[in-house]
Scaffold this active site. Structure first.
Site, short mmCIF file in Angstrom:
data_model
loop_
_atom_site.label_atom_id
_atom_site.label_comp_id
_atom_site.label_asym_id
_atom_site.label_seq_id
_atom_site.Cartn_x
_atom_site.Cartn_y
_atom_site.Cartn_z
N SER A 66 -12.33 2.64 -22.47
CA SER A 66 -12.16 2.49 -23.92
C SER A 66 -12.03 0.99 -24.23
CB SER A 66 -10.95 3.31 -24.38
OG SER A 66 -10.96 3.48 -25.77
N ASP A 109 -17.26 13.04 -25.11
CA ASP A 109 -16.76 11.93 -25.93
C ASP A 109 -17.58 11.84 -27.22
OD1 ASP A 109 -15.85 9.44 -26.92
OD2 ASP A 109 -15.53 8.68 -24.90
N HIS A 125 -12.96 11.98 -25.73
CA HIS A 125 -12.78 10.61 -25.24
C HIS A 125 -11.58 10.47 -24.29
CE1 HIS A 125 -12.87 6.26 -25.31
NE2 HIS A 125 -11.66 6.19 -25.81
#
Lengths: 391, 391
Positions: free
Chosen positions: B171, B340, B370
């Site tokens: 991320s 995701d 995610h």
């Protein structure tokens, strides 16, 4: 027909309604012009009541002698009754579907569109006066999709429509169309449900909660009692941004905006070393979407209708959605938008699967996302002419 | 090695950091215990400067004689430096990846994790004192991903690490890992980038804008100068709700919550005819997620790091992302999470395609969305042992 006699005199349009108010020629309804109808007191599903309810509505075309050509078209969350232009100046939001010669041909069908209770386009809502003449504000009761449908049934009674040839809607309008089919199976011949499933899912509820909180947390909201003061525009604008992202697709945003800055603004440049920077184009775009809604919509109505949409569940009190749908009596026309990531096509597939018989799911092939039910509704025209609007 | 001599004495942990502060045994670093390092003044990419920057960090294991076994692990937006439990009581957020005998084996590798500048877990951020001893608040400058990476390079200098064996992140941590690879190609042997693309897309920016606005519109925010007063908890909580929905998948919400009410609460029941109703389970769940973040995170840091994440673009000033990546010099390990819908797998595919040579995209097969980069990182263990952590 006695429609004119039965309905109340048109009330004033809300200040936020941007459309012309046409003068009806004597004895002749004008198409696409707002009028209202009193339907009396309404007991509500969740408890509580509204002592006196008015529904705002528009019509197009003429009801035939046996009242068999009536079509009810249901608006979405922030929509209004102005489905088609008719005799008004303003274009309608489904002009490609409804009008003379269109799939829902107003030379053949009598089309009606009503504003939801709790709304801000003419029907009784939070800005309406209570019996003491004060705006309802925070005291406006919690209403469900089913409450709106029951109110619309009274309007149908007063318009002399025992059975709709079709009830049609997309998104939240589709939720109301579906509830019509389940609540009044003998009053709905065709039920056209676009871009919505059998119930609001956990994720749809979650997104709705964020929007409602955005408004409630605006200090100008004052629990809903802000009439006569500054309205909670920042909160409503934020709610709209959250919603609008869900209405569009990721490729749509990437294609239109990418990472570009807005005009001469530079998103990677701080002034004076402080935490200020220019905006990205997509930020400016969402600012604009927020601003447009704030100018035309009431924050209390946004909260009330959003919570009504959370309540959408055809299975409630009917042994669950699958069982409720398996007993449905209308002819269903189901459609979804390929790129919809708010009301996924799979949810329309599930809805169709649970209905009796073989119900196909028609497809709006659009890259834009959920809003394809507005922008690309014309794609359903040929199938709708073949299956539903055959006059 | 001279690591201990080069770093500043550990500062006090921020009040919000929930972990134990261990006492280092003489001459021996304790694993997973927060310490800080002064890195001097930092000129910022967007203009402005921070006159004196401290970076908080933790380490695990021992740097070897030629400093060739160092691994930098980068945290995500609201993450901290506590990657693995080490000698602390608190579990780490990547314990399944990092620790003795784990894929990133701390018996063999020297692992470092630093808190981003602008954060609230020990590094210089908006709550830190300015040169006059007052919290920065609204005057904290706009920082980018690249600013953080340049700060981390100074930490590496002070730790005696000329070249990382690997820089690893998911991320926003992946964004920093990627920037390391592009900014300091000779200082990064392996670059492990999970669940993020080459730049923040228009949609990611749009979702970030909504979160930042949720905080800025909280009247307690006071443009960021709320220290010593009531913090903007409602705004931060709403930002977290918006974000959390994007971190999870629709099936995850449906499976866990459906349309159920929370405990004895009835979402279709109004009290006293007013617009109050019980909550859905998913609403209660998001309330809980919001509450948890508000207790551990600073709203100003949330705004600053979110805007830093908006700035993520490896192509800025390098002729675009494709060109920048085509000239990259590290060995890349790219991975995505199947479900995701915030950082789509396609964006990882694009990133891999633009890198030199044949770069595969490894897959975390998870339904959660995610957040699979946190909960299911162990799935990458075998490939990481094979390709990156081969000692």
């Amino acid at each position: 027909m006695t429609v004119v006699d039965r309905v109340a005199a048109p009330a004033e349009a809300p200040a936020s309604a941007p459309r012309e108010r046409g003068e009806a020629a004597p004895g002749l309804e004008r198409d696409g012009v707002l009028r209202t109808c009193s339907i009396g007191a309404l007991q509500l599903e969740a408890g509580g009541a509204l002592p006196e309810v008015e529904l705002a509505y528009e019509t197009w075309g003429t009801l035939n002698a046996d009242a068999s050509n009536a079509v009810l078209i249901q608006h979405a969350l922030t929509g209004d009754t102005h489905v088609a232009q008719g005799h008004a100046d303003q274009p309608g939001w489904w002009d490609s579907l409804v009008g003379p010669g269109k799939p829902v041909d107003t030379d053949r069908y009598f089309v009606v569109a009503a504003n939801m209770i709790g709304g801000c386009y003419g029907s009784t809502g939070p800005a309406s006066p209570d019996p003491d003449g004060l705006p309802w504000g925070s005291r406006f009761p919690f209403v469900t999709i089913r409450d709106s449908v029951r109110a619309e049934a009274r309007l149908a009674d007063r318009l002399g429509i025992r059975r709709w040839h079709a009830v049609v809607g997309g998104s939240m309008g589709g939720a109301r169309a579906l509830e019509w089919g389940l609540t009044y199976p003998h009053r709905v011949r065709h039920c056209v449900v676009v871009a919505i499933g059998a119930y609001s899912t956990a994720e749809q509820i979650a997104l709705a909660q964020a929007q409602v909180l955005a408004i409630r947390q605006d200090p100008n909201y004052r629990d809903g009692d802000y009439y006569g003061a500054v309205p909670p525009n920042a909160g409503l604008g934020l709610a709209r941004r959250i919603a609008h992202i869900s209405y569009r697709s990721e490729p749509e945003f990437s294609f239109r905006f990418g990472r570009r800055g807005q005009g001469a603004e530079n998103p990677i440049e701080a002034s004076d070393g402080a935490a200020t920077r220019g905006r990205y184009q997509v930020e400016s775009y969402l600012d604009h979407q927020a601003d447009k809604l704030v100018r035309r919509f009431d924050a209390n109505s946004y909260v009330i209708l959003t919570e009504a949409l959370m309540s959408h569940d055809v299975g409630r009190g009917r042994g669950g959605a699958e069982r409720a749908l398996s007993a449905a009596g209308s002819e269903f026309f189901i459609a979804s938008v390929t790129s919809d990531r708010l009301y996924f096509p799979e949810q329309s597939e599930q809805l169709a699967r649970w209905l009796p018989g073989e119900v196909p799911v028609y497809t709006i092939d659009a890259k834009i996302g959920h809003d394809g039910f507005l922008t690309e509704i014309g794609q359903l025209g040929p199938e709708l002419r073949r299956r539903v609007f055959t006059l």
